[in-house]
Design a protein around this motif. Structure first.
Motif, PDB file in Angstrom:
ATOM      1  N   ASN A 109     -16.683   3.674  -1.443  1.00 45.83           N
ATOM      2  CA  ASN A 109     -16.281   4.826  -1.312  1.00 45.83           C
ATOM      3  C   ASN A 109     -16.965   6.209  -2.149  1.00 45.83           C
ATOM      4  O   ASN A 109     -16.465   7.271  -2.355  1.00 45.83           O
ATOM      5  CB  ASN A 109     -14.822   5.088  -1.897  1.00 45.83           C
ATOM      6  N   ASP A 151     -10.059   9.617  -7.102  1.00 47.90           N
ATOM      7  CA  ASP A 151      -9.889   9.901  -5.590  1.00 47.90           C
ATOM      8  C   ASP A 151      -9.149   8.678  -5.137  1.00 47.90           C
ATOM      9  O   ASP A 151      -8.138   8.744  -4.402  1.00 47.90           O
ATOM     10  CB  ASP A 151     -11.111  10.154  -4.839  1.00 47.90           C
ATOM     11  N   ILE A 169       0.959   4.133  -2.935  1.00 43.02           N
ATOM     12  CA  ILE A 169       0.590   5.672  -2.581  1.00 43.02           C
ATOM     13  C   ILE A 169       1.912   6.575  -3.151  1.00 43.02           C
ATOM     14  O   ILE A 169       1.692   7.571  -3.782  1.00 43.02           O
ATOM     15  CB  ILE A 169       0.482   6.004  -1.014  1.00 43.02           C
ATOM     16  N   GLN A 196       0.770  -1.313  -0.003  1.00 41.41           N
ATOM     17  CA  GLN A 196       0.071   0.004  -0.088  1.00 41.41           C
ATOM     18  C   GLN A 196       0.799   1.291  -0.057  1.00 41.41           C
ATOM     19  O   GLN A 196       0.509   2.146  -0.631  1.00 41.41           O
ATOM     20  CB  GLN A 196      -0.933  -0.008   1.288  1.00 41.41           C
ATOM     21  N   LYS A 256      -5.340   8.088  -6.300  1.00 41.04           N
ATOM     22  CA  LYS A 256      -4.427   9.019  -5.389  1.00 41.04           C
ATOM     23  C   LYS A 256      -4.032   8.489  -4.040  1.00 41.04           C
ATOM     24  O   LYS A 256      -3.110   8.866  -3.135  1.00 41.04           O
ATOM     25  CB  LYS A 256      -4.688  10.506  -5.552  1.00 41.04           C
ATOM     26  N   ASN A 257      -5.026   7.756  -3.528  1.00 36.22           N
ATOM     27  CA  ASN A 257      -4.829   7.113  -2.182  1.00 36.22           C
ATOM     28  C   ASN A 257      -4.335   5.905  -2.139  1.00 36.22           C
ATOM     29  O   ASN A 257      -4.108   5.016  -0.932  1.00 36.22           O
ATOM     30  CB  ASN A 257      -6.188   7.086  -1.330  1.00 36.22           C
ATOM     31  N   ASN A 315     -17.806   9.736  -0.454  1.00 39.12           N
ATOM     32  CA  ASN A 315     -16.622  10.431   0.513  1.00 39.12           C
ATOM     33  C   ASN A 315     -16.539  11.772  -0.197  1.00 39.12           C
ATOM     34  O   ASN A 315     -16.271  12.861   0.599  1.00 39.12           O
ATOM     35  CB  ASN A 315     -15.255   9.895  -0.256  1.00 39.12           C
ATOM     36  N   TYR A 332      -5.295   3.005  -3.590  1.00 43.20           N
ATOM     37  CA  TYR A 332      -6.487   1.892  -3.627  1.00 43.20           C
ATOM     38  C   TYR A 332      -6.403   1.467  -5.201  1.00 43.20           C
ATOM     39  O   TYR A 332      -7.708   1.484  -5.818  1.00 43.20           O
ATOM     40  CB  TYR A 332      -7.846   2.363  -3.154  1.00 43.20           C
ATOM     41  N   ARG A 351      -3.261  15.523  -4.841  1.00 47.66           N
ATOM     42  CA  ARG A 351      -4.015  15.867  -3.684  1.00 47.66           C
ATOM     43  C   ARG A 351      -5.421  15.622  -3.870  1.00 47.66           C
ATOM     44  O   ARG A 351      -6.305  15.741  -2.736  1.00 47.66           O
ATOM     45  CB  ARG A 351      -3.978  17.334  -3.262  1.00 47.66           C
ATOM     46  N   GLY A 352      -6.133  15.302  -4.808  1.00 52.29           N
ATOM     47  CA  GLY A 352      -7.615  15.048  -5.201  1.00 52.29           C
ATOM     48  C   GLY A 352      -8.278  16.181  -5.580  1.00 52.29           C
ATOM     49  O   GLY A 352      -9.461  15.988  -5.683  1.00 52.29           O
TER      50      GLY A 352
END
Length: 421
Positions: free
Chosen positions: A112, A133, A13, A9, A136-137, A115, A139, A40-41
């Motif tokens: 998600n 989104d 990232i 993980q 960028k995390n 969110n 997933y 950063r989303g």
């Protein structure tokens, strides 16, 4: 890439940098929707709808170029849900353009979707933004593009599964036909798909056909269809049962035509199945390490082809645990405070790969001396439940397959015992 979940993980990232344009694509049959965010989303630009063809992909490429220039970014990563087979064309196009393509789990997308706006609303544009989104995390997972041999195995084994379903359906319908028209046939032939029973159904499908014949006629018909016939006693018994059958005596012409079609379907499925299995063995011979794996007692060519078709090149896995996770065989725990829940399989992976790894393990427990010994030790000495022992052996099998492939060694039973000790 590391196989431990947390390390993996972190790597995913870290892969998304400040120079990345992160694009989420909501896949559909004809028209896809794309949204873009930065690392950063923050949403960038306007959504894009593009068709699943060359002109649509060209407009998608121009849209990406415009965003890169507008926001002074240099890297691109595109993610999508593996929705059926609709994502194949876009993924291969991205590969040709040297654009990194990744996949996002549809289950996580559903989890998600609130969110951003804290509402259960759903639309193609929102789904594309949710995918971006999640990327960028971290997933997401890289798309594994298989080489020709592994792609062929996947297609062949999927085709084999379809043919087997047709074959089983034909056999079941033949059983039903016999139960309705000539149930006494089971007294002569216990297995309705043996050569004698099939020859009888082809030559003398109806009981009334048998009533017109004598023993010599039945045996003469059998001799033309098979090298060794079923014998005089069976022939006489068949005629006697045909005379006093309790089967249906109506619509005989329709029943006869129905049986003819069922037998044609049965023969066709068997012919196709044999052709597929011959082709599978031919493909396996082109993969270097399959000979070493097939030398292990309990692993057949069809079983290995099923695993390779779902997993791809085993040498691409860092560890056997990665293969287990890909199959959804990693453990998941539910606990809170003083309450400890049971450990369960996550089942977040390829169900067919999980199924075939289980079948191979069961076969090896019955036929492979090393796996059989370890299973007995787990049950009798360590007092594990049988299914828990099987699950542990599936993990051992995954590590064995990946280890043999990566080390280029032959199977050594002593190492299996050493690992089990």
């Amino acid at each position: 890439m590391k196989f431990k979940a947390q390390a993996k993980q972190n790597q995913l990232i870290e892969n998304i940098t400040a120079n990345h344009l992160v694009i989420g694509v909501d896949i559909a049959q004809e028209t896809h929707v794309a949204r873009a965010v930065n690392f950063r989303g923050i949403a960038l630009g306007n959504p894009l709808e593009f068709s699943n063809d060359e002109s649509g992909f060209t407009s998608f490429s121009r849209w990406i170029s415009d965003l890169l220039a507008s926001y002074k970014l240099v890297e691109v990563i595109v993610g999508m849900e593996p929705t059926g087979h609709y994502w194949f064309s876009l993924a291969h196009w991205l590969k040709e353009k040297a654009i990194e393509a990744v996949l996002v789990n549809p289950h996580l997308v559903k989890k998600n979707k609130e969110n951003r706006d804290n509402t259960p609303s759903k639309s193609d544009k929102k789904d594309a933004l949710v995918i971006a989104d999640m990327m960028k995390n971290g997933y997401y997972s890289p798309v594994r593009f298989h080489s020709t041999e592994y792609e062929e195995l996947r297609v062949l084994m999927a085709n084999r599964e379809t043919v087997i379903k047709r074959l089983v359906s034909a056999v079941n319908q033949i059983h039903r036909w016999v139960d309705i028209v000539f149930p006494e046939l089971r007294q002569v032939f216990k297995i309705l798909t043996c050569k004698g029973a099939l020859a009888t159904l082809r030559l003398f499908p109806l009981p009334e056909d048998l009533c017109k014949l004598n023993t010599a006629d039945v045996i003469a018909g059998w001799k033309n269809s098979m090298k060794r016939h079923s014998g005089v006693r069976r022939a006489q018994s068949l005629i006697d049962l045909g005379k006093r059958t309790v089967g249906s005596k109506q619509a005989t012409h329709a029943y006869k035509l129905h049986l003819e079609h069922l037998l044609e379907e049965y023969d066709l499925a068997n012919k196709q199945l044999q052709k597929i299995e011959d082709e599978v063995k031919s493909v396996l011979e082109r993969i270097p390490y399959t000979g070493k794996i097939l030398a292990i007692t309990g692993i057949s060519a069809i079983a290995l082809a099923s695993v390779l078709g779902e997993s791809g090149d085993l040498s691409g896995y860092a560890h056997g645990n990665s293969l287990s996770r890909h199959a959804g065989l990693n453990l998941a725990e539910a606990s809170s405070g003083k309450w400890k829940g049971q450990m369960e399989l996550s089942k977040r992976g390829r169900p067919r790969l999980r199924h075939f790894l289980y079948l191979i393990t069961m076969c090896m427990v019955m036929t492979n001396p090393e796996f059989k010994s370890i299973h007995q030790q787990n049950v009798e000495v360590k007092k594990l439940k049988k299914m828990k022992s099987i699950m542990k052996l599936i993990g051992k099998l995954a590590r064995l397959l990946v280890g043999l492939t990566r080390s280029n060694e032959v199977y050594n039973p002593n190492k299996v015992f050493t690992l089990a000790a």
